[in-house]
Design an enzyme around this catalytic site. Structure first.
Site, mmCIF file in Angstrom:
data_model
loop_
_atom_site.group_PDB
_atom_site.id
_atom_site.type_symbol
_atom_site.label_atom_id
_atom_site.label_comp_id
_atom_site.label_asym_id
_atom_site.label_seq_id
_atom_site.Cartn_x
_atom_site.Cartn_y
_atom_site.Cartn_z
ATOM 1 N N GLU A 1 -24.672 -31.266 -21.689
ATOM 2 C CA GLU A 1 -24.954 -29.837 -21.666
ATOM 3 C C GLU A 1 -24.140 -29.208 -22.795
ATOM 4 O OE1 GLU A 1 -24.008 -27.798 -18.028
ATOM 5 O OE2 GLU A 1 -24.604 -25.875 -18.899
ATOM 6 N N ARG B 1 -16.995 -42.446 -13.994
ATOM 7 C CA ARG B 1 -16.607 -41.670 -15.158
ATOM 8 C C ARG B 1 -15.204 -42.070 -15.591
ATOM 9 N NH1 ARG B 1 -18.263 -36.572 -14.460
ATOM 10 N NH2 ARG B 1 -16.889 -35.605 -15.959
ATOM 11 N N LYS C 1 -14.244 -29.794 -18.690
ATOM 12 C CA LYS C 1 -14.566 -28.831 -19.736
ATOM 13 C C LYS C 1 -13.959 -27.479 -19.424
ATOM 14 C CE LYS C 1 -19.007 -30.665 -21.072
ATOM 15 N NZ LYS C 1 -20.424 -30.352 -20.895
HETATM 16 P P1 ATP Z 1 -18.614 -30.763 -16.804
HETATM 17 O O1 ATP Z 1 -17.218 -31.217 -17.099
HETATM 18 O O2 ATP Z 1 -18.915 -29.406 -17.349
HETATM 19 O O3 ATP Z 1 -19.072 -31.043 -15.407
HETATM 20 P P2 ATP Z 1 -19.772 -33.089 -17.953
HETATM 21 O O4 ATP Z 1 -18.455 -33.583 -18.392
HETATM 22 O O5 ATP Z 1 -20.511 -33.772 -16.884
HETATM 23 O O6 ATP Z 1 -19.658 -31.582 -17.607
HETATM 24 P P3 ATP Z 1 -22.140 -33.157 -19.570
HETATM 25 O O7 ATP Z 1 -22.351 -32.452 -20.831
HETATM 26 O O8 ATP Z 1 -23.016 -32.829 -18.441
HETATM 27 O O9 ATP Z 1 -20.627 -32.904 -19.226
HETATM 28 O O10 ATP Z 1 -22.069 -34.712 -19.795
HETATM 29 C C1 ATP Z 1 -22.936 -35.408 -20.638
HETATM 30 C C2 ATP Z 1 -22.964 -36.846 -20.282
HETATM 31 O O11 ATP Z 1 -21.673 -37.408 -20.441
HETATM 32 C C3 ATP Z 1 -23.369 -37.033 -18.846
HETATM 33 O O12 ATP Z 1 -24.326 -38.057 -18.765
HETATM 34 C C4 ATP Z 1 -22.107 -37.410 -18.154
HETATM 35 O O13 ATP Z 1 -22.383 -38.293 -17.123
HETATM 36 C C5 ATP Z 1 -21.281 -38.055 -19.263
HETATM 37 N N1 ATP Z 1 -19.866 -37.832 -19.035
HETATM 38 C C6 ATP Z 1 -19.223 -36.658 -18.949
HETATM 39 N N2 ATP Z 1 -17.920 -36.854 -18.676
HETATM 40 C C7 ATP Z 1 -17.728 -38.180 -18.597
HETATM 41 C C8 ATP Z 1 -16.603 -39.022 -18.333
HETATM 42 N N3 ATP Z 1 -15.404 -38.524 -18.106
HETATM 43 N N4 ATP Z 1 -16.793 -40.360 -18.337
HETATM 44 C C9 ATP Z 1 -18.000 -40.869 -18.584
HETATM 45 N N5 ATP Z 1 -19.086 -40.146 -18.830
HETATM 46 C C10 ATP Z 1 -18.972 -38.808 -18.831
#
Ligand code: ATP
Ligand code: MG
Length: 753
Positions: free
Chosen positions: A31, A258, A268
């Protein structure tokens, strides 16, 4: 590819073999509401990596369904990050917002099939009707609306005839489903907001659960890889795609753990707060875990990718030690960058028996780096050395310059201290020394024994540089907010001195400053007139508790030793016994390969594990505790010095299994066991640590948290659903981690709806 296939690649291979898909197509779907961080790098490495390994394709898709938080600035940062890591997306960048018309048509189709309806309950009522984890929900009376009425209302919602939250579109699934997400989930909501791409065309916006699966389908994605917190959403994912009778093949969702790293925040929300409150210099502050931050600090794409590879892909969340990332950058730069001399805290040395000047030869690379190149190093009567490379009161093992002990100047001569000059306050301002003409590096016939070589610069030709020393941004191992910031995370040295070749020759942008660490010419602020260098990482792990740092360069001009850490599938191959254990753990006991690897390679650890397993048949939970908690203890102690037995660990795990305690509390109980040797059941009883799952006990706390955070409630209601985690976290914190996280999650989500 690593030696041991991760579970995602196993699935992909099976799907190719069975003919389920002809070609693999993945996507990375961020996003655009913030800069990408190292967690995203993991997701990028997985999605693009799998596509590359199986000759498939990977899309970059902006998951931009939330009009209030998104921005093209973040889109650019995301594109940048993917490219910098060395990947190419298939075709052009995709945007969920481009699919709004198609998604709308799919919604119409569901309505026509009687599978979706416009609901007009208030948010409060919707929440109330949904029921709880222990009670089924009730369906709204509006679910009985005719198809015609639903079509009419939905169209008018789209045209903007209603206010925000006056109506929503919901799927008609099952109000008593055990998975609460399946209780008629919301598909669309009204938002009168300007979208950074779609403009003002839309007054309804699709929810994640509706948009994501269909975007995957529209793009021909085969494997929709996401993080574990979407596990419960998978049922909706499948429901939407199955109900719509789409032309096969359709995508399937797979979840992985994650990434989280100690001393690091990755939410974020927190990153945004750090940036907006000016606690860092911007999204690319070298202390941030953003890709832009690592890049500015001097990390290489290779080091980040090696790190992502080394941590493996697991199905259970865990925290990676930040030193593993630091190891990866050190390991990468060790074989690549020139070695040069920089003095951070200069102390003048006058070599009284030297006149004139000369240029010495210094190779840029040590023998074990397969690169060529050298520079001239000017040498004359006045030089500078590092202030702490001289002392009058040497502690035991001090190998550098003292009044009694000569030292070698790297690439140059051996010097001996003759006199120490002080100012009125007693501070040393200068050393008067003598050099030994026959001790020149490479042709030393002096016979003088020295114990180390130190860096130095020639006073006349050295260049003044600014050096920015970065340390960890948080001092807390599991930082929760700005209150945990490390106040000493940045130290700026304005008057460091560097040998001239670094500026005039420019053999590279990254350097090893000998004995100091790895440094990078700051890509923004550096100019030849006012050079600025960022410290990327030190030469060894300075935070590590267990490895005591050896004294620097004990003999001659020794190279820094790089410590090899144990990295999955990367280090030494397994012995036969280890391999047999590994196979049994992954195949028979279904452990993830990361945990299995840790246990299988360690005799003591696997022995302990097997012993506990004989008492309690709970292979996965046991393995997690043994591979993390017990492993930490065993690193420092012999098995017979441990205060707990395998049997007691089994008792602890049993309490997790029957949900008496949460995993988080189990860790706390473990600490206690490790220190006191007490029985886990007694610890739990004495400290009142039993997990709280009863909604009646949890709800008042949730209400309190909601009442005391009106701002965040407002933001949440305005569409910032990411704040859910904040509320859940606060509730868990209030209960000292005792509340059942699953239950809290559901209840908070309900309360806030
Ligand atoms: P927020 O922190 O705002 O919830 P998010 O970190 O999930 O958002 P996105 O932009 O939705 O951010 O993430 C994009 C992709 O990166 C998604 O497929 C998510 O699963 C992956 N992603 C985000 N954070 C991690 C993490 N810490 N480890 C592995 N993958 C991640
Ligand atoms: Mg997300």
């Amino acid at each position: 590819m690593s030696e041991h296939k991760d579970f995602l690649r196993t699935i992909v291979e099976e799907d190719l073999k069975s003919g389920k898909y002809k070609e693999i197509h993945t996507r990375f779907p961020p996003e655009p509401n913030g800069f990408p961080h190292i967690g995203h790098a993991k997701s990028i490495a997985i999605n693009f990596g799998i596509a590359r390994d199986y000759h498939g394709r990977c899309n970059l898709r902006m998951d931009d369904t939330n009009p209030t938080t998104e921005d093209t600035r973040y889109v650019e940062a995301l594109k940048d990050a993917v490219q910098w890591l060395g990947f190419e997306w298939d075709n052009s960048v995709r945007y969920t917002s481009d699919y709004f018309p198609k998604l709308y048509d799919y919604a119409i189709e569901l309505i026509k099939m009687g599978k979706a309806y416009v609901d007009s309950l208030t948010e409060e009522e919707i929440r109330e009707y949904r029921g709880t984890v222990t009670e089924p929900g009730r369906r709204s009376k509006y679910a009985e609306r005719s198809v015609e009425e639903n079509l009419d209302l939905f169209e008018r919602m789209k045209k903007g005839e209603f206010k925000d939250s006056e109506h929503v579109l919901r799927a008609k699934i099952d109000m008593s489903a055990a998975n609460m997400k399946m209780r008629d989930p919301l598909l669309y909501r009204i938002r009168h907001a300007h979208h950074y791409r779609a403009g003002d065309a839309w007054h309804v916006y699709p929810m994640y659960d509706f948009a994501h699966c269909l975007s995957d389908y529209i793009e021909g994605i085969t494997h929709s890889i996401c993080t574990l917190e979407f596990e419960n959403n998978r049922d909706i994912y499948d429901w939407v795609l199955d109900e719509l009778n789409l032309t096969p093949p359709r995508p399937y969702q797979h979840e992985f753990a994650r990434l989280s790293i100690n001393y690091t925040v990755m939410s974020k929300r927190l990153l945004l707060e750090l940036v907006n409150k000016g606690r860092v210099s911007g999204w690319d502050d070298p202390r941030l875990p953003t890709i832009a931050g690592y890049r500015r600090r001097g990390y290489t794409p290779e080091s980040i990718l090696n790190f992502c590879d080394s941590i493996g892909i697991a199905k259970a969340n865990s925290t990676v030690d930040v030193s593993q990332l630091e190891f990866c950058i050190r390991d990468d730069l060790n074989t690549k960058v020139p070695r040069v001399m920089c003095v951070l805290d200069p102390l003048k040395v006058t070599i009284e028996n030297y006149d004139g000047n000369e240029e010495l030869d210094g190779p840029y690379y040590p023998d074990d780096v397969p690169k060529e190149g050298s520079r001239k190093i000017p040498f004359s009567r006045e030089i500078y050395i590092e202030r702490d490379d001289f002392t009058e009161n040497p502690p035991k093992g001090y190998y550098r310059l003292t009044p009694e002990q000569p030292v070698r100047l790297r690439h140059a001569y051996i010097i001996t201290c003759k006199e120490v000059i002080r100012d009125a306050d007693g501070k040393i301002t200068e050393i008067k020394a003598e050099y030994h003409p026959d001790s020149k590096s490479g042709s030393d016939t002096s016979g003088i024994k020295v114990k180390s070589a130190i860096q130095w610069v020639d006073a006349e030709s050295a260049k003044r540089v600014e050096v920015r020393l970065y340390d960890r941004l948080f001092r807390d191992e599991a930082p929760e907010g700005l209150e945990d910031i490390n106040p000493d995370s940045l130290k700026v040295i304005k008057n460091a001195l560097i040998e001239p070749a670094v500026i005039t020759d420019k053999p590279d942008e990254r350097f090893q400053f000998e004995r100091q660490g790895y440094f990078y010419a700051d890509p923004v602020d550096y100019t030849d007139e006012a050079p600025v260098f960022n410290k990327i990482v030190g030469l060894k792990d300075s935070w590590s508790k267990k490895t005591k740092a050896p004294e620097k360069a004990p003999r001659g001009e020794r190279k820094p030793q790089v410590k090899k850490v144990q990295v999955e599938g990367e280090v030494a191959p397994m012995s036969e016994t280890e391999q047999a254990r590994f196979d049994r753990y992954t195949v028979e006991l279904k452990l993830n390969s990361e945990v299995a690897n840790t246990l299988a390679r360690d005799e003591k650890l696997s022995g302990f594990y097997e012993e506990a397993l004989a008492v309690l048949e709970s292979p996965v939970t046991l393995a997690n505790i043994v591979a993390n908690e017990v492993a930490r203890e065993l690193k420092e102690k012999q098995p017979d010095a441990l205060k707990f037995s395998a049997e007691k660990i089994a008792e602890l795990v049993k309490m997790i299994d029957d949900e008496t305690i949460s995993t988080k509390i189990a860790k706390q109980v473990f600490e206690e066991m490790a220190q006191t040797g007490e029985n886990p059941v007694q610890i739990v009883e004495a400290k009142g640590l039993v997990q709280i799952s009863d909604p009646a006990l949890i709800l008042p706390i949730i209400e309190e948290v909601i009442a005391s955070n009106p701002d965040n409630v407002a933001k949440f209601k305005a569409g910032n659903t990411k704040l859910l985690g904040f509320f859940v976290g606060q509730v868990l914190k209030t209960t000292g981690g005792k509340a059942n996280p699953q239950v809290v999650n559901e209840l908070v989500a309900e309360k806030l709806k």
